[in-house]
Design a protein around this motif. Structure first.
Motif, PDB file in Angstrom:
ATOM      1  N   SER A 377       0.830  -1.204   0.000  1.00  0.00           N
ATOM      2  CA  SER A 377       0.000   0.000   0.000  1.00  0.00           C
ATOM      3  C   SER A 377       0.866   1.257   0.000  1.00  0.00           C
ATOM      4  CB  SER A 377      -0.937  -0.001   1.206  1.00  0.00           C
ATOM      5  OG  SER A 377      -0.223  -0.232   2.400  1.00  0.00           O
ATOM      6  N   ASP A 419      -3.989  -4.289   0.492  1.00  0.00           N
ATOM      7  CA  ASP A 419      -3.676  -4.894   1.781  1.00  0.00           C
ATOM      8  C   ASP A 419      -4.665  -6.006   2.105  1.00  0.00           C
ATOM      9  OD1 ASP A 419      -1.388  -3.804   2.698  1.00  0.00           O
ATOM     10  OD2 ASP A 419      -2.285  -2.323   4.014  1.00  0.00           O
ATOM     11  N   SER A 425       0.366  -9.286   0.370  1.00  0.00           N
ATOM     12  CA  SER A 425       0.355  -8.172   1.318  1.00  0.00           C
ATOM     13  C   SER A 425       0.847  -8.576   2.700  1.00  0.00           C
ATOM     14  CB  SER A 425      -1.068  -7.613   1.431  1.00  0.00           C
ATOM     15  OG  SER A 425      -1.184  -6.764   2.547  1.00  0.00           O
ATOM     16  N   THR A 427       0.202  -7.105   5.683  1.00  0.00           N
ATOM     17  CA  THR A 427      -0.810  -7.099   6.732  1.00  0.00           C
ATOM     18  C   THR A 427      -1.798  -8.257   6.576  1.00  0.00           C
ATOM     19  OG1 THR A 427      -2.021  -5.443   5.425  1.00  0.00           O
ATOM     20  CG2 THR A 427      -0.712  -4.649   7.272  1.00  0.00           C
TER      21      THR A 427
END
Length: 469
Positions: A377, A419, A425, A427
């Motif tokens: 991101s 995300d 990603s 996270t």
């Protein structure tokens, strides 16, 4: 290759291979490694390009930081297990006889409470609520979704996080924005226009309350958990070692929930927020290191032998290794995508569509595509913000108008979408880790929910584009 160069369509092949293979094989490590290797060959770097890529992408301050952060979080969770802290917290919550709905709402609120770190939030919510949610027959996929959707979306909405500082820093020098204070003011004004993040957070509460019924793969997972008592599907591979799920409390220890659980968490929160206020940078990794040391001392005072404390710490490190391996390969493919010009290619093929009316919507879609294909991101913010926001200012006559604010938030929200939906990603990986869920199962069940939020946000951006001009 310079920063603006691109290999064209070839540049999106590695990320596409990684994502498609991950869904097909359910083996994220294999998929990422193969995608990196193929990408190296396509970029003409030869067989030795693969180890070079690993050295380049992993020998950075950025990866070292998240590597150490993961290790310290793993140790802290292991200490929580060994002291009986999580078990004690679960017992207290069980005494309140929370319903299945209320357990989900508690997890939702906890995720929003730990707003200062999108890395800590999913791990904290998942690890502390896992036992309680298992007893309530809530699928691990649902817990991972709750933890994931209250991490990055909340962090990007709060004006006192690293996200806010990073995004506002990118705005300096654009239009009338001359310094950090003006940039932060504009960022704050743009928060109400971050429709994806706002909708994503609200949807968690609505799904938890049952206002919106479950659908898609999540409905199947929840039905399995509720009717069969299986919080994980048969054959699932939780993204967390047994060291952090099956560690029993030390025999004879008198667990103190405040000293062994609440106090270390308060240390993390106090240091993270305190350093952000005083140093303008949240020292999250240092906060966890401090909490680990303090809790280790407390354990020794409570009678846990030093050797047992060290053994527990090593088990904690071992428990997060599955996530660290995936993170390492994700960082590698992100670097490869950057070198091949993936983001630049996406911008090139979509930039011609940019009109004042469609600017917020197209910006949102571009940010979504880049964040999904690269899994980053912040990288998306750094790439898209300098292109889309100056364009918005040019359409707005150099003034901070609704169009400008919506464009800023479209970049932020589009970045957060990646995300949620990309198996690359960080996270999303951490949410799977905290909930001890199968990583691909988490991604597959979350995509329809993230997609719903994205469609609603896109519709609003389309309307704003025509209303604001």
């Amino acid at each position: 290759m310079d920063a603006t160069a691109t290999l064209g369509f070839i540049s999106i092949i590695p990320a596409a291979i990684a994502i498609l293979l991950a869904f097909k094989t359910r083996n994220t490590v294999f998929s990422l490694a193969l995608a990196c290797f193929i990408g190296i060959l396509l970029s003409g770097k030869g067989l030795m390009g693969f180890p070079t890529l690993l050295k380049t992408s992993l020998g950075t301050t950025s990866f070292s930081w998240i590597f150490l952060l993961e290790l310290f979080i793993g140790i802290l969770i292991a200490f929580f297990q060994r002291t009986g802290a999580i078990q004690g917290f679960t017992k207290i919550m069980e005494e309140k006889k929370l319903s299945r709905v209320k357990v989900q709402l508690v997890a939702w609120v906890m995720g929003m409470f730990v707003f200062f770190s999108d890395y800590f939030s999913p791990l904290f919510v998942g690890s502390t609520m896992r036992s309680l949610s298992d007893k309530a027959k809530i699928s691990r996929e649902k817990l991972a979704y709750i933890a994931d959707s209250t991490s990055a979306p909340v962090s990007v909405l709060a004006p006192i996080t690293g996200w806010a500082v990073f995004i506002s820093g990118l705005l300096i020098g654009m239009g009338p924005i001359q310094d950090a204070s003006q940039a932060m003011m504009v960022f704050t004004r743009a928060i109400p226009f971050n429709f994806y993040a706002l909708i994503a957070v609200v949807l968690v509460g609505l799904f938890s309350l049952g206002v919106i019924p479950e659908f898609g793969p999540m409905k199947k997972a929840e039905k399995r958990a509720l009717e069969e008592g299986k919080v994980l599907r048969d054959g699932a591979e939780p993204l967390l070692g047994e060291e952090l799920t099956d560690t029993p409390p030390y025999e004879g220890i008198k667990t103190n929930v405040f000293l062994n659980f609440i106090f270390p968490v308060l240390i993390v929160i106090s240091i993270a927020i305190g350093t952000f206020i005083t140093l303008k940078s949240a020292k999250t990794m240092e906060a966890f290191l401090t909490a680990v040391v303090v809790l280790g001392v407390i354990m020794r005072i409570q009678g846990v032998p030093f050797n047992d404390i060290m053994k527990t710490a090593m088990a904690g490190m071992k428990g997060v290794m599955p996530a660290i391996i995936i993170l390492a390969l994700s960082y590698s493919i992100n670097q490869l995508s950057k070198d091949m010009g993936t983001a630049n290619y996406i911008i090139e093929v979509t930039q011609g569509w940019m009109t004042p009316n469609l600017l917020p919507l197209i910006t949102f879609i571009i940010a979504m595509l880049i964040s999904f294909s690269t899994g980053t991101s912040w990288g998306t913010f750094a790439i898209v913000m300098p292109i889309a926001v100056p364009l918005a200012f040019s359409f707005a006559g150099g003034e901070v108008t609704t169009l400008v604010l919506a464009t800023i938030s479209a970049v932020a929200g589009g970045g957060v979408f990646g995300d949620h939906c990309s198996p690359l990603s960080d996270t999303t990986i951490l949410a799977s880790t905290g909930a001890a869920a199968d990583h691909i199962d988490h991604v597959k069940t979350q995509i329809p929910y993230a997609g719903l939020a994205a469609m609603l946000a896109a519709a609003i951006y389309l309307i704003i584009g025509f209303v604001a001009i």
